[in-house]
Design a protein around this motif. Structure first.
Motif, PDB file in Angstrom:
ATOM      1  N   UNK A 270     -12.016 -26.002  50.947  1.00  0.00           N
ATOM      2  CA  UNK A 270     -12.252 -27.312  50.676  1.00  0.00           C
ATOM      3  C   UNK A 270     -13.763 -27.841  51.465  1.00  0.00           C
ATOM      4  N   UNK A 271     -14.513 -27.437  51.529  1.00  0.00           N
ATOM      5  CA  UNK A 271     -15.586 -27.224  52.432  1.00  0.00           C
ATOM      6  C   UNK A 271     -16.808 -26.849  51.656  1.00  0.00           C
ATOM      7  N   UNK A 272     -18.618 -27.287  51.986  1.00  0.00           N
ATOM      8  CA  UNK A 272     -19.228 -27.335  51.256  1.00  0.00           C
ATOM      9  C   UNK A 272     -21.001 -26.634  52.341  1.00  0.00           C
TER      10      UNK A 272
ATOM     11  N   UNK B  57     -30.252 -23.097  48.828  1.00  0.00           N
ATOM     12  CA  UNK B  57     -31.673 -22.724  48.465  1.00  0.00           C
ATOM     13  C   UNK B  57     -31.960 -24.375  47.506  1.00  0.00           C
ATOM     14  N   UNK B  58     -31.121 -24.591  46.437  1.00  0.00           N
ATOM     15  CA  UNK B  58     -31.332 -25.832  45.720  1.00  0.00           C
ATOM     16  C   UNK B  58     -29.933 -27.093  45.413  1.00  0.00           C
ATOM     17  N   UNK B  59     -28.454 -25.903  45.912  1.00  0.00           N
ATOM     18  CA  UNK B  59     -27.364 -26.784  45.299  1.00  0.00           C
ATOM     19  C   UNK B  59     -26.371 -26.422  46.240  1.00  0.00           C
ATOM     20  N   UNK B  60     -25.287 -27.643  46.158  1.00  0.00           N
ATOM     21  CA  UNK B  60     -23.624 -27.242  46.743  1.00  0.00           C
ATOM     22  C   UNK B  60     -23.333 -26.241  46.695  1.00  0.00           C
ATOM     23  N   UNK B  61     -22.575 -24.397  47.598  1.00  0.00           N
ATOM     24  CA  UNK B  61     -21.837 -24.110  46.522  1.00  0.00           C
ATOM     25  C   UNK B  61     -20.128 -24.514  47.914  1.00  0.00           C
ATOM     26  N   UNK B  62     -19.231 -24.796  46.923  1.00  0.00           N
ATOM     27  CA  UNK B  62     -18.064 -24.582  47.658  1.00  0.00           C
ATOM     28  C   UNK B  62     -17.536 -23.200  48.713  1.00  0.00           C
ATOM     29  N   UNK B  63     -17.331 -22.828  50.226  1.00  0.00           N
ATOM     30  CA  UNK B  63     -17.200 -22.453  50.693  1.00  0.00           C
ATOM     31  C   UNK B  63     -15.836 -22.445  51.208  1.00  0.00           C
ATOM     32  N   UNK B  64     -15.000 -21.477  51.997  1.00  0.00           N
ATOM     33  CA  UNK B  64     -14.274 -21.173  52.678  1.00  0.00           C
ATOM     34  C   UNK B  64     -14.186 -22.530  54.392  1.00  0.00           C
ATOM     35  N   UNK B  65     -13.470 -22.792  54.390  1.00  0.00           N
ATOM     36  CA  UNK B  65     -13.920 -23.736  56.301  1.00  0.00           C
ATOM     37  C   UNK B  65     -13.256 -23.166  56.914  1.00  0.00           C
TER      38      UNK B  65
END
Length: 279
Positions: free
Chosen positions: A185-187, A191-199
């Motif tokens: 639920x975090x991002x 480089x050139x975009x947002x990725x979903x990551x583990x909070x």
């Protein structure tokens, strides 16, 4: 006396339609389309002085009927789509005013629904005889419900251990996917975009040291883009590319927001910026 329900009203209107599609307006009702229903509506109201019907028209189309309103009515052609599919039996109607208008088009009485709900229509044998299709429709509904219940019971009886296992596997996969997504639920800008990551990830776990932010659905689609003199920058005179200045020069993005690294506000591109930095 128990009031008639909206479902009773819809069944009665559909029964009257089955009769009327072989009547005076059969050329329209035998194969109703939005355009044909619109034309029929205009024809009916040109000679209709019933105030209840005029109120239905005003409520449904949001303007009062007048003999010269054909142009405005033509612009409302798509509003006849749910009535068309209702009469054809493809969909149900939930809007009372749409059902009231359908009742006008097939000349069903008593109408509108408020009047129908307080009438003894469905308890008056003389009136019932005018709509023989209603009895057939009720029988069809009863038969359909009985058939559906029988199919449901048969299906439940045929569920085997193998099917139960398949269901459990699917549920397990769905639950696993759900909890994985819940953790992501975090991002983070990559480089050139947002990725979903583990909070719960810390900067020590990552090569990318960009800040981890709570998921923002308004920003997750933000992307940095490369532009050239053939890139489309404007649509209908409005900028569709955004930019900001950084230490490395000027950078372009596909939408508005803030720069993911320096938090500068992104600005809509201008011809001045294009002439100076692109062309």
């Amino acid at each position: 006396m128990e009031n008639n329900t909206l479902e009773d009203y819809k069944i009665a209107v559909k029964a009257k339609y089955e009769i009327e599609k072989r009547g005076t307006h059969s050329s329209v009702l035998i194969s109703p389309s939005r355009a044909r229903l619109r034309s029929l509506c205009l024809e009916i109201f040109k000679s209709n002085q019933n105030q209840n019907d005029l109120n239905v028209f005003s409520s449904f189309f949001r303007f009062d009927f007048s003999p010269s309103c054909s142009g405005k009515l033509k612009a409302q052609t798509d509003k006849f789509r749910p009535i068309e599919t209702f009469l054809k039996g493809d969909t149900n109607l939930v809007d009372v005013e749409a059902i009231n208008l359908a009742a006008i088009l097939v000349d069903f009485q008593p109408r509108p629904f408020l009047k129908f709900s307080k009438s003894d229509w469905n308890k008056d044998a003389a009136k019932m005889k005018e709509f023989p299709g209603l009895h057939k429709k009720n029988e069809e509904i009863h038969t359909l419900k009985h058939t559906e219940q029988s199919h449901k019971n048969t299906f439940l009886e045929k569920i085997s251990k193998k099917m139960v296992l398949i269901v459990l596997i699917v549920l397990s996969f769905a639950l696993t996917s759900y909890f994985v997504f819940q953790k992501k639920q975090c991002m983070q800008w990559s480089d050139d975009h947002y990725e979903l990551v583990d909070c719960e990830l810390s900067t020590n776990d990552l090569v990318n040291f960009n800040t981890i932010k709570p998921l923002d659905k308004n920003l997750i689609d933000l992307k940095k883009i490369n532009v050239c003199d053939t890139t489309v920058f404007f649509k209908n005179g409005e900028a569709i590319i955004w930019y900001t200045k950084t230490e490395n020069g000027i950078e372009f993005f596909n939408t508005h927001g803030r720069h993911p690294e320096n938090d500068n506000a992104l600005k809509p591109v201008t011809h001045y910026i294009l002439n100076k930095y692109v062309k």
